[in-house]
Write a protein that holds these residues in place. Structure first.
Motif, short mmCIF file in Angstrom:
data_model
loop_
_atom_site.label_atom_id
_atom_site.label_comp_id
_atom_site.label_asym_id
_atom_site.label_seq_id
_atom_site.Cartn_x
_atom_site.Cartn_y
_atom_site.Cartn_z
N SER A 162 99.43 7.04 -26.87
CA SER A 162 98.24 6.33 -26.41
C SER A 162 97.65 5.48 -27.54
O SER A 162 97.28 4.31 -27.34
N TYR A 163 97.56 6.06 -28.74
CA TYR A 163 97.09 5.30 -29.91
C TYR A 163 98.04 4.14 -30.19
O TYR A 163 97.61 3.02 -30.48
N ALA A 164 99.33 4.42 -30.14
CA ALA A 164 100.33 3.38 -30.40
C ALA A 164 100.20 2.23 -29.41
O ALA A 164 100.37 1.05 -29.78
N LEU A 165 99.89 2.55 -28.17
CA LEU A 165 99.71 1.51 -27.15
C LEU A 165 98.50 0.64 -27.47
O LEU A 165 98.56 -0.59 -27.33
N ASP A 166 97.40 1.26 -27.92
CA ASP A 166 96.22 0.48 -28.34
C ASP A 166 96.58 -0.49 -29.47
O ASP A 166 96.19 -1.66 -29.44
N ILE A 167 97.31 0.02 -30.46
CA ILE A 167 97.69 -0.81 -31.61
C ILE A 167 98.61 -1.94 -31.16
O ILE A 167 98.43 -3.10 -31.56
#
Length: 409
Positions: A162-167
């Motif tokens: 989920s964090y990776a998708l934001d980035i």
């Protein structure tokens, strides 16, 4: 009286805060050629749209929340709104102050153009008494501090993705607008208060209108792409040929870092970490989630042309997350059906235990049917009683008839 005391205390607190702010600005750099940093800044003519400049008198500063090589970031307020205040430190060499000024102008102009949910929101800037950049305050702190606080534990795979998708979505937006960040790392990724989302920050060395020749060794060694590094020493400010794919490499290192909650090449010093990168060495993928391994490997390929674009990365992450959630939903559905089957079986067993025997059931049913068929009359008699009485009367009649016949005989 208590109210007046509270107002007096608040006023004193505000005064102390303002004094602290003024002192921090005044002491933010050393004198250059017997001139203070404030006078250096005052000598500058800034090429910044006046609409982007804020009233420094409405700015209040609090504690330090971050520090870089040429700046310090404070928690603060602007018109009673919590903000992050980045104070730029002019360099101490003769020509460097103008370089700091150009860097400051470039960052302000760049931030003012960026509008994305996963990029820290720009609020404004000040040029007096010091160069500052004011942005929204992210209460969750940096990703780096958060990972350090939970070590040796790690985030769940879903949270990492989920964090990776934001980035990835933030970087996809930047690249589509011709911007390369060049310093993608956990320290420049800020978390929202609920820790559910990430926003990209610190555009101090970001570049717009990407060209083939850019400054070499820009960024942080452990997250720096091999094409930015050089095996041989280069003159200061030397140029190298690389493009936005350098950010893709840094993204791979950040993703590895999040999943493992470790620093890349943690047993090596910065220069040795850079040497490992140049020699095509990468962090270990032992015990790494198989579902994400191919993506990481493709993102940190030595040849930048073989690395995917962030648009592709975003699509891959969405697909992986979708599959993970679908599997969880299916598992929950199966569990629900299993529970329903168990409950149904328990109900059937319970009914069987309380059911009467066949003989008892037959007699009971007959009695119920008989009772249901009988009608209660006004005198309290039932149909059964009315049927019994005529039989008794006939017996009496037959007795008297027999008695009369005997007398007559």
């Amino acid at each position: 009286m208590a109210s007046e005391y509270h107002q007096l205390s608040q006023s004193q607190s505000d005064t102390n805060t303002m004094l602290l702010f003024q002192m921090s600005l005044a002491c933010s750099s050393k004198n250059v050629e017997n001139r203070s940093s404030d006078s250096i800044v005052s000598d500058f003519v800034f090429d910044i749209d006046p609409s982007l400049l804020l009233d420094s008198d409405k700015l209040f500063i609090d504690e330090i929340i971050g520090e870089g090589s040429d700046s310090v970031v404070y928690r603060g307020w602007y018109e009673d709104h919590p903000v992050a205040i980045k104070v730029i430190h002019p360099e101490t060499t003769k020509d460097a102050p103008s370089e700091s000024k150009l860097k400051f102008e470039r960052e302000v102009k760049l931030l003012s153009k960026i509008q994305h949910t996963n990029v820290v929101k720009f609020i404004g800037a000040t040029v007096k008494p010091s160069m500052t950049i004011i942005t929204e305050l992210l209460e969750g702190g940096s990703l780096q501090k958060t990972m350090k606080s939970i070590y040796p534990l790690t985030f769940s795979l879903e949270q990492c993705l989920s964090y990776a998708l934001d980035i990835s979505q933030a970087m996809e937006y930047l690249h589509s607008n011709g911007i390369i960040h060049r310093d993608l790392k956990p320290g420049n990724l800020l978390l929202t208060k609920d820790k559910n989302n990430i926003k990209l920050a610190d555009f101090g060395i970001a570049r717009e209108n990407i060209c083939d020749e850019m400054t070499c060794e820009a960024g942080t060694y452990r997250y720096m792409a091999p094409e930015i590094l050089s095996k041989d020493p280069l003159p200061k400010g030397a140029k190298k040929s690389y493009d936005h794919k350098a950010d893709v490499y840094s993204f791979a290192m950040v993703l590895w870092c999040m999943i493992k909650n470790q620093t890349p090449f943690k047993d090596r010093k910065d220069f040795m970490a850079a040497y490992a990168t140049i020699n095509n060495m990468r962090p270990s993928l032992d015990d790494f989630p198989e579902v994400i391994t191919p993506l990481v490997q493709s993102c940190w390929m030595e040849d930048p042309k073989l690395r995917p674009e962030f648009k592709e990365i975003t699509g891959i992450l969405i697909k992986i997350l979708h599959n993970i959630y679908r599997e969880k939903i299916n598992a929950l559905a199966s569990l629900k059906r299993f529970e329903e089957a168990i409950n149904k079986s328990e109900e059937e067993i319970s009914r069987a235990q309380h059911a009467p025997t066949s003989f008892e059931s037959t007699n009971e049913n007959e009695n119920i049917s008989k009772q249901e068929s009988e009608t209660v009359r006004p005198n309290g008699e039932t149909d059964g009683d009315s049927q019994k009485k005529p039989k008794k009367k006939n017996k009496i009649k037959r007795f008297f008839s027999f008695f009369r016949s005997c007398i007559s005989f």
